[in-house]
Design a protein around this motif. Structure first.
Motif, PDB file in Angstrom:
ATOM      1  N   ASP A 114       2.757 -11.786  -1.082  1.00 29.83           N
ATOM      2  CA  ASP A 114       3.872 -11.103  -1.736  1.00 29.83           C
ATOM      3  C   ASP A 114       3.728 -11.390  -3.228  1.00 29.83           C
ATOM      4  O   ASP A 114       4.025 -12.476  -3.698  1.00 29.83           O
ATOM      5  N   ALA A 143       2.067  -7.216   9.603  1.00 28.45           N
ATOM      6  CA  ALA A 143       1.589  -7.014   8.228  1.00 28.45           C
ATOM      7  C   ALA A 143       1.999  -5.642   7.716  1.00 28.45           C
ATOM      8  O   ALA A 143       2.428  -5.493   6.561  1.00 28.45           O
ATOM      9  N   GLY A 144       1.904  -4.624   8.563  1.00 23.77           N
ATOM     10  CA  GLY A 144       2.329  -3.285   8.173  1.00 23.77           C
ATOM     11  C   GLY A 144       3.806  -3.228   7.864  1.00 23.77           C
ATOM     12  O   GLY A 144       4.221  -2.616   6.882  1.00 23.77           O
ATOM     13  N   LYS A 162       4.534  -4.751   4.442  1.00 28.97           N
ATOM     14  CA  LYS A 162       4.176  -3.819   3.358  1.00 28.97           C
ATOM     15  C   LYS A 162       5.245  -2.737   3.196  1.00 28.97           C
ATOM     16  O   LYS A 162       5.640  -2.414   2.076  1.00 28.97           O
ATOM     17  N   LEU A 173       8.286  -4.357   1.565  1.00 29.34           N
ATOM     18  CA  LEU A 173       8.065  -4.695   0.158  1.00 29.34           C
ATOM     19  C   LEU A 173       8.052  -3.448  -0.728  1.00 29.34           C
ATOM     20  O   LEU A 173       8.397  -3.519  -1.906  1.00 29.34           O
ATOM     21  N   ALA A 174       7.665  -2.307  -0.172  1.00 32.05           N
ATOM     22  CA  ALA A 174       7.634  -1.062  -0.950  1.00 32.05           C
ATOM     23  C   ALA A 174       9.038  -0.489  -1.166  1.00 32.05           C
ATOM     24  O   ALA A 174       9.223   0.356  -2.038  1.00 32.05           O
ATOM     25  N   VAL A 180       2.512   2.827   6.623  1.00 29.54           N
ATOM     26  CA  VAL A 180       1.816   1.669   6.060  1.00 29.54           C
ATOM     27  C   VAL A 180       0.930   2.096   4.898  1.00 29.54           C
ATOM     28  O   VAL A 180       0.917   1.467   3.837  1.00 29.54           O
ATOM     29  N   ALA A 233       3.061   2.742   1.883  1.00 28.45           N
ATOM     30  CA  ALA A 233       3.522   1.478   1.290  1.00 28.45           C
ATOM     31  C   ALA A 233       2.401   0.803   0.507  1.00 28.45           C
ATOM     32  O   ALA A 233       2.620   0.313  -0.603  1.00 28.45           O
ATOM     33  N   GLU A 234       1.192   0.786   1.059  1.00 27.04           N
ATOM     34  CA  GLU A 234       0.062   0.172   0.354  1.00 27.04           C
ATOM     35  C   GLU A 234      -0.198   0.874  -0.971  1.00 27.04           C
ATOM     36  O   GLU A 234      -0.413   0.224  -2.002  1.00 27.04           O
ATOM     37  N   LEU A 274       2.677   0.055  -3.471  1.00 26.47           N
ATOM     38  CA  LEU A 274       2.579  -1.314  -3.996  1.00 26.47           C
ATOM     39  C   LEU A 274       1.453  -1.429  -5.021  1.00 26.47           C
ATOM     40  O   LEU A 274       1.611  -2.069  -6.066  1.00 26.47           O
ATOM     41  N   HIS A 275       0.319  -0.791  -4.738  1.00 29.03           N
ATOM     42  CA  HIS A 275      -0.795  -0.804  -5.698  1.00 29.03           C
ATOM     43  C   HIS A 275      -0.416  -0.056  -6.976  1.00 29.03           C
ATOM     44  O   HIS A 275      -0.680  -0.523  -8.090  1.00 29.03           O
TER      45      HIS A 275
END
Length: 196
Positions: free
Chosen positions: A2, A17-18, A21, A24-25, A110, A113-114, A117-118
């Protein structure tokens, strides 16, 4: 990891994990904790202890305790336990226990979200503004590669980052009937949305 808290989370599956993510998004996630508990529930007169997979604290203070299971018999059996855990919360509690499965934690969600986040780490406001303007000039709906054609001085990677930034800022949506089930590509349609 995180990045907002420099904290590593101990996750036991790709589904967990998914979920992390995806959470967190979200803009309203204040904190995440993995493997939280144990929480107790009385089942047929016996105390059963249960560890939740992910605990999320929302910006408003509500806590959601996520139990992650693959779809099937284990998830169906766990649904009863989650219901009992919720029944033991105070009646006025905004907290809740939630069972999530691979039906909720889809590859499309997922992947989105990835990318979001990037994008938060590398976005360029000026490029996002230009891509947003190009989307509006295209009538408010376009494929990602249409936007790349309109802005030949920007690389496709920069266009892609700007598109995810627009999605994150809710300036546009992935225009598909079931976006949670599809991984967005350069051939996907996006649509501008009005901000009142």
């Amino acid at each position: 990891m995180d990045r907002s808290t420099n904290t590593y989370h101990r996750l036991e599956s790709n589904l967990e994990a998914g979920l992390v993510k995806i959470l967190l998004a979200r803009h309203d996630t204040l904190a995440i904790k993995a493997q939280d508990g144990p929480y107790s529930v009385i089942v047929e007169g016996k105390t059963v202890l249960h560890i939740v997979d992910v605990r999320r604290t929302a910006a408003g203070g509500a806590i959601t305790y996520f139990v992650v299971k693959a779809e099937g018999s284990t998830a169906r059996a766990t649904a009863g336990l989650v219901k009992l855990l919720n029944n033991q919360l105070p009646k006025n509690s905004v907290d809740r226990f939630v069972l999530v499965t691979n039906r909720d934690i889809t590859k499309g969600r997922v992947n989105a979200a990835e990318n979001i986040l990037h994008t938060r780490e590398v976005r360029n406001n000026s490029e996002t503004s230009r891509v947003h303007d190009a989307l509006l000039e295209h009538g408010g709906r376009a494929k990602v590669w249409h936007l790349a054609q309109r802005l030949p001085d920007l690389s496709l990677a920069n266009i892609w980052t700007a598109v995810w930034d627009m999605l994150d800022r809710q300036l546009a949506i992935f225009d598909h009937p079931t976006p949670e089930n599809i991984i967005m590509s350069e051939g996907s349609w996006i649509r501008a949305i009005s901000k009142d």
